[in-house]
Design a protein around this motif. Structure first.
Motif, PDB file in Angstrom:
ATOM      1  N   ILE A  48     -14.443 -16.087   0.921  1.00 34.64           N
ATOM      2  CA  ILE A  48     -14.680 -16.757   2.216  1.00 34.64           C
ATOM      3  C   ILE A  48     -13.699 -16.070   3.281  1.00 34.64           C
ATOM      4  N   GLU A  49     -12.540 -15.852   2.536  1.00 40.85           N
ATOM      5  CA  GLU A  49     -11.387 -15.443   3.486  1.00 40.85           C
ATOM      6  C   GLU A  49     -11.449 -14.093   3.987  1.00 40.85           C
ATOM      7  N   LYS A  50     -12.395 -12.970   3.392  1.00 42.85           N
ATOM      8  CA  LYS A  50     -12.710 -11.983   3.577  1.00 42.85           C
ATOM      9  C   LYS A  50     -13.912 -11.673   4.397  1.00 42.85           C
ATOM     10  N   ALA A  51     -14.606 -12.701   4.589  1.00 43.44           N
ATOM     11  CA  ALA A  51     -16.086 -12.593   5.053  1.00 43.44           C
ATOM     12  C   ALA A  51     -16.075 -12.361   6.389  1.00 43.44           C
ATOM     13  N   ASP A  52     -16.850 -11.735   7.127  1.00 45.50           N
ATOM     14  CA  ASP A  52     -17.166 -11.612   8.617  1.00 45.50           C
ATOM     15  C   ASP A  52     -17.929 -12.687   8.839  1.00 45.50           C
ATOM     16  N   LYS A  53     -17.945 -12.875  10.136  1.00 44.48           N
ATOM     17  CA  LYS A  53     -18.721 -14.137  10.727  1.00 44.48           C
ATOM     18  C   LYS A  53     -19.637 -13.783  11.834  1.00 44.48           C
ATOM     19  N   VAL A  54     -20.987 -14.148  12.105  1.00 45.94           N
ATOM     20  CA  VAL A  54     -21.653 -13.953  13.119  1.00 45.94           C
ATOM     21  C   VAL A  54     -22.522 -15.005  13.367  1.00 45.94           C
ATOM     22  N   VAL A  55     -22.546 -15.596  14.660  1.00 49.51           N
ATOM     23  CA  VAL A  55     -23.405 -16.438  15.069  1.00 49.51           C
ATOM     24  C   VAL A  55     -24.920 -16.194  15.425  1.00 49.51           C
ATOM     25  N   LEU A  56     -25.732 -16.872  14.468  1.00 48.58           N
ATOM     26  CA  LEU A  56     -27.112 -16.627  14.344  1.00 48.58           C
ATOM     27  C   LEU A  56     -27.725 -17.765  15.196  1.00 48.58           C
ATOM     28  N   GLU A  57     -28.417 -17.374  16.350  1.00 54.20           N
ATOM     29  CA  GLU A  57     -29.069 -18.406  17.197  1.00 54.20           C
ATOM     30  C   GLU A  57     -30.535 -18.335  17.070  1.00 54.20           C
ATOM     31  N   SER A  58     -31.115 -19.469  17.481  1.00 56.65           N
ATOM     32  CA  SER A  58     -32.584 -19.659  17.504  1.00 56.65           C
ATOM     33  C   SER A  58     -33.217 -18.183  18.040  1.00 56.65           C
ATOM     34  N   GLY A  59     -34.302 -17.894  16.940  1.00 58.99           N
ATOM     35  CA  GLY A  59     -34.830 -16.713  17.545  1.00 58.99           C
ATOM     36  C   GLY A  59     -34.439 -15.400  17.143  1.00 58.99           C
ATOM     37  N   ASP A  60     -33.223 -15.392  16.456  1.00 60.61           N
ATOM     38  CA  ASP A  60     -32.484 -14.242  16.157  1.00 60.61           C
ATOM     39  C   ASP A  60     -33.184 -13.879  14.608  1.00 60.61           C
ATOM     40  N   VAL A  61     -33.344 -12.458  14.357  1.00 62.96           N
ATOM     41  CA  VAL A  61     -34.023 -12.015  13.316  1.00 62.96           C
ATOM     42  C   VAL A  61     -32.833 -11.086  12.594  1.00 62.96           C
ATOM     43  N   LEU A  62     -32.510 -11.669  11.400  1.00 58.12           N
ATOM     44  CA  LEU A  62     -31.393 -10.751  10.886  1.00 58.12           C
ATOM     45  C   LEU A  62     -32.123  -9.930   9.496  1.00 58.12           C
ATOM     46  N   ILE A  63     -31.909  -8.588   9.138  1.00 64.81           N
ATOM     47  CA  ILE A  63     -32.600  -7.853   8.375  1.00 64.81           C
ATOM     48  C   ILE A  63     -31.539  -7.305   7.332  1.00 64.81           C
ATOM     49  N   PHE A  64     -31.450  -7.896   6.028  1.00 63.61           N
ATOM     50  CA  PHE A  64     -30.479  -6.760   5.443  1.00 63.61           C
ATOM     51  C   PHE A  64     -31.369  -6.318   4.188  1.00 63.61           C
ATOM     52  N   GLY A  65     -31.214  -5.067   4.359  1.00 60.32           N
ATOM     53  CA  GLY A  65     -31.885  -4.193   3.163  1.00 60.32           C
ATOM     54  C   GLY A  65     -30.945  -2.897   2.795  1.00 60.32           C
ATOM     55  N   GLY A  66     -31.379  -1.776   1.989  1.00 53.22           N
ATOM     56  CA  GLY A  66     -30.981  -0.581   1.639  1.00 53.22           C
ATOM     57  C   GLY A  66     -29.478  -1.181   0.899  1.00 53.22           C
ATOM     58  N   LYS A  67     -28.432  -0.466   1.666  1.00 56.85           N
ATOM     59  CA  LYS A  67     -27.147  -0.766   0.964  1.00 56.85           C
ATOM     60  C   LYS A  67     -26.575  -2.013   1.265  1.00 56.85           C
ATOM     61  N   ALA A  68     -27.080  -2.715   2.352  1.00 59.29           N
ATOM     62  CA  ALA A  68     -26.617  -4.146   2.635  1.00 59.29           C
ATOM     63  C   ALA A  68     -27.303  -5.097   1.745  1.00 59.29           C
ATOM     64  N   ARG A  69     -28.379  -4.768   0.998  1.00 56.81           N
ATOM     65  CA  ARG A  69     -29.129  -5.611   0.089  1.00 56.81           C
ATOM     66  C   ARG A  69     -28.578  -6.747  -0.684  1.00 56.81           C
ATOM     67  N   ASN A  70     -27.296  -5.951  -1.327  1.00 55.31           N
ATOM     68  CA  ASN A  70     -26.553  -7.121  -1.969  1.00 55.31           C
ATOM     69  C   ASN A  70     -25.177  -7.645  -1.399  1.00 55.31           C
ATOM     70  N   ILE A  71     -25.235  -7.767  -0.270  1.00 56.84           N
ATOM     71  CA  ILE A  71     -24.044  -8.527   0.533  1.00 56.84           C
ATOM     72  C   ILE A  71     -24.092  -9.965   0.108  1.00 56.84           C
ATOM     73  N   PHE A  72     -22.607 -10.141  -0.053  1.00 52.13           N
ATOM     74  CA  PHE A  72     -22.523 -11.752  -0.194  1.00 52.13           C
ATOM     75  C   PHE A  72     -22.976 -12.339   1.268  1.00 52.13           C
ATOM     76  N   HIS A  73     -23.452 -13.552   1.269  1.00 54.65           N
ATOM     77  CA  HIS A  73     -23.587 -14.048   2.618  1.00 54.65           C
ATOM     78  C   HIS A  73     -23.910 -15.684   2.546  1.00 54.65           C
ATOM     79  N   GLY A  74     -23.739 -16.400   3.592  1.00 57.61           N
ATOM     80  CA  GLY A  74     -24.048 -17.668   3.508  1.00 57.61           C
ATOM     81  C   GLY A  74     -23.667 -18.400   4.837  1.00 57.61           C
ATOM     82  N   VAL A  75     -23.856 -19.655   4.811  1.00 53.57           N
ATOM     83  CA  VAL A  75     -23.898 -20.449   6.122  1.00 53.57           C
ATOM     84  C   VAL A  75     -22.775 -21.271   6.055  1.00 53.57           C
ATOM     85  N   ASP A  76     -21.734 -20.936   6.959  1.00 49.88           N
ATOM     86  CA  ASP A  76     -20.450 -21.970   6.878  1.00 49.88           C
ATOM     87  C   ASP A  76     -20.806 -23.012   7.624  1.00 49.88           C
ATOM     88  N   SER A  77     -21.366 -23.142   8.771  1.00 53.70           N
ATOM     89  CA  SER A  77     -21.554 -24.600   9.509  1.00 53.70           C
ATOM     90  C   SER A  77     -22.680 -24.320  10.467  1.00 53.70           C
TER      91      SER A  77
END
Ligand SMILES: O=C(O)CCC(=O)C(=O)O
Ligand SMILES: [Fe+2]
Length: 112
Positions: free
Chosen positions: A55-84
């Motif tokens: 969690i200390e090394k992770a980057d953070k982005v705010v996802l708002e209503s209507g946002d679409v996030l796509i992770f594929g290719g090299k990013a398909r295996n990223i660690f991800h989660g919802v902090d709050s």
């Protein structure tokens, strides 16, 4: 890709989702890096992502209503989660004009 899975998560204002990788799809789907296509509806979320389950090394982005996030290719295996969840940030019209409960809905489409 031809998505054949949709996972729906609902987060109340205290909802969280720990850092993880999405690995339940078929070995072929994962090998090809077929994307996870993620739709956010309702309250905003502080979304964490990174190369490590740290969690200390992770980057953070705010996802708002209507946002679409796509992770594929090299990013398909990223660690991800919802902090709050950022309470009371859903568009007013969404709450007034639909029966959606206060909180956040996330829909992820994937191909098995
Ligand atoms: O709620 C989100 O934005 C992420 C959901 C997620 O990572 C999952 O369903 O695997
Ligand atoms: Fe995930």
């Amino acid at each position: 890709m031809s998505p054949n899975i949709c996972i729906i998560n609902f987060y109340s204002k205290t909802g969280k989702f720990g850092l993880h990788q999405d690995k339940d799809e078929s070995p072929e789907s994962l090998r090809k890096g077929l994307p996870v296509v993620s739709f956010s509806i309702g309250d905003s979320a502080e979304f964490l992502y990174g190369d490590h389950r740290d969690i200390e090394k992770a980057d953070k982005v705010v996802l708002e209503s209507g946002d679409v996030l796509i992770f594929g290719g090299k990013a398909r295996n990223i660690f991800h989660g919802v902090d709050s969840i950022v309470p009371d940030t859903a568009p007013k019209a969404l709450l007034e004009e639909t029966y959606v409960k206060p909180g956040r809905l996330n829909l992820t489409f994937r191909e098995y």
